[in-house]
Scaffold this motif. Structure first.
Motif, PDB file in Angstrom:
ATOM      1  N   THR A 150       0.846  -1.188   0.000  1.00 42.67           N
ATOM      2  CA  THR A 150       0.000   0.000   0.000  1.00 42.67           C
ATOM      3  C   THR A 150       0.884   1.242   0.000  1.00 42.67           C
ATOM      4  N   PHE A 151       0.417   2.277  -0.697  1.00 42.37           N
ATOM      5  CA  PHE A 151       1.183   3.511  -0.843  1.00 42.37           C
ATOM      6  C   PHE A 151       0.306   4.688  -0.430  1.00 42.37           C
ATOM      7  N   ARG A 196       6.514   7.059 -11.970  1.00 43.17           N
ATOM      8  CA  ARG A 196       7.643   6.123 -12.054  1.00 43.17           C
ATOM      9  C   ARG A 196       7.303   4.817 -11.342  1.00 43.17           C
ATOM     10  N   LEU A 197       6.648   4.920 -10.182  1.00 42.02           N
ATOM     11  CA  LEU A 197       6.230   3.726  -9.465  1.00 42.02           C
ATOM     12  C   LEU A 197       5.260   2.900 -10.297  1.00 42.02           C
ATOM     13  N   ILE A 218       7.068   0.826 -12.811  1.00 40.43           N
ATOM     14  CA  ILE A 218       7.745  -0.320 -12.194  1.00 40.43           C
ATOM     15  C   ILE A 218       6.742  -1.428 -11.893  1.00 40.43           C
ATOM     16  N   LEU A 219       5.606  -1.077 -11.311  1.00 35.42           N
ATOM     17  CA  LEU A 219       4.592  -2.083 -10.983  1.00 35.42           C
ATOM     18  C   LEU A 219       4.084  -2.765 -12.252  1.00 35.42           C
ATOM     19  N   GLU A 220       3.920  -1.989 -13.313  1.00 42.04           N
ATOM     20  CA  GLU A 220       3.454  -2.566 -14.570  1.00 42.04           C
ATOM     21  C   GLU A 220       4.473  -3.568 -15.123  1.00 42.04           C
ATOM     22  N   GLN A 221       5.733  -3.244 -14.988  1.00 36.54           N
ATOM     23  CA  GLN A 221       6.788  -4.132 -15.494  1.00 36.54           C
ATOM     24  C   GLN A 221       6.717  -5.503 -14.828  1.00 36.54           C
ATOM     25  N   THR A 244      11.852   5.331  -1.478  1.00 37.07           N
ATOM     26  CA  THR A 244      10.917   4.206  -1.407  1.00 37.07           C
ATOM     27  C   THR A 244      10.671   3.642  -2.799  1.00 37.07           C
ATOM     28  N   VAL A 245      10.427   4.510  -3.754  1.00 42.05           N
ATOM     29  CA  VAL A 245      10.221   4.047  -5.128  1.00 42.05           C
ATOM     30  C   VAL A 245      11.488   3.366  -5.648  1.00 42.05           C
TER      31      VAL A 245
END
Length: 284
Positions: A84-85, A95-96, A99-102, A236-237
């Motif tokens: 959770t963010f 940008r996050l 990354i999550l999509e990748q 964090t990211v």
């Protein structure tokens, strides 16, 4: 997931009298709650500055993407963890999302209403990517210090702008700093929102080091954990790619909070480190 599983995550409201006085340590709790309930969150003696709620302007919105197909995840069978963010959308959220999509990873974003108003296209991208969106108040106050009417305005105004912006109606809310009370829970119930806390807190507001944040999460992680992170923190990211690779190697499924808990009940609080040990099973 079955309602019975979600119910097992909820903890009963305490009775009796408790001391008061949480300090703002950048979305981390120190001290204890009001006279109605104690929220046992890992305390810290260090105090961080209050999270800022203004950001530099983000680039123009990109073309909307098609929403990913809905999925069914059975966390009684799979090894699930919910990332959770909080406090966004901010300058590092896009940008996050890339990354999550990748890694084809889903997460839950608890959004500040003012930030959704300032950056609606980022909020839309969060929802369009299949992530869950929840309420994190309009301006990030300690809700216990507000009147019932003021709490209601913080929740309802934020829920409304999230729904208008993303097309998704939130059913979850995280009170700023995790600070709640009987009055705050009553207003969550009136707003049809469940309160979501966390079970893993790497104190990323304090440790501005990607490796420290990642190792802290990995050390404390258990099956069915709810991890508290902040996408307003660039470090964090920075920690997320290595963390996702670690979780991928351990064959852990990253899910939204609703996928993890199933159906939640408005006004009920879910998630704190000292409850439901049977749900916090080792990931081995």
């Amino acid at each position: 997931m079955l309602l019975a599983v979600a119910a097992a995550w909820a903890f009963p409201q305490d009775t009796g009298t408790q001391s008061t006085g949480l300090r703002d340590t950048g979305s981390h709790i120190t001290g204890s709650t009001d006279s109605s309930t104690t929220l046992t969150i890992a305390a810290t003696k260090a105090q961080a500055p209050t999270a800022r709620l203004s950001w530099t302007e983000l680039p123009a919105p990109e073309a909307p993407q098609a929403s990913p197909a809905a999925r069914r995840v059975d966390c009684s069978q799979e090894r699930c963890v919910a990332l959770t963010f909080d406090d966004g959308p901010g300058p590092h959220t896009k940008r996050l999302l890339r990354i999550l999509e990748q890694y084809d990873a889903r997460a839950t974003f608890f959004l500040v209403g003012k930030m959704v108003h300032a950056h609606p296209w980022v909020a839309r991208r969060i929802a369009d990517a299949g992530h869950e969106v929840g309420v994190h108040s309009w301006s990030h106050p300690d809700l216990r210090n507000l009147t019932a009417q003021q709490v209601r305005a913080q929740l309802v105004r934020t829920r409304r702008i999230i729904e208008q912006t993303t097309g998704d109606r939130p059913v979850l809310s995280r009170p700023p700093y995790g600070a709640s009370s009987e009055r705050v829970r009553a207003e969550h119930r009136r707003a049809d929102l469940a309160e979501i806390l966390w079970t893993v807190d790497p104190t990323d507001w304090k440790h501005r080091n990607a490796r420290v944040v990642r190792r802290s999460v990995e050390r404390d992680l258990r099956r069915n954990s709810i991890v508290l992170l902040h996408d307003i923190r660039p470090t964090t990211v920075d920690a997320i790619p290595a963390l996702l690779r670690h979780l991928e190697r351990r064959r852990i499924t990253l899910v939204t909070v609703s996928e993890l808990l199933g159906e939640t009940q408005p006004g009920v609080t879910y998630g704190r480190p000292d409850w439901s040990p049977q749900m916090q099973r080792d990931l081995r």
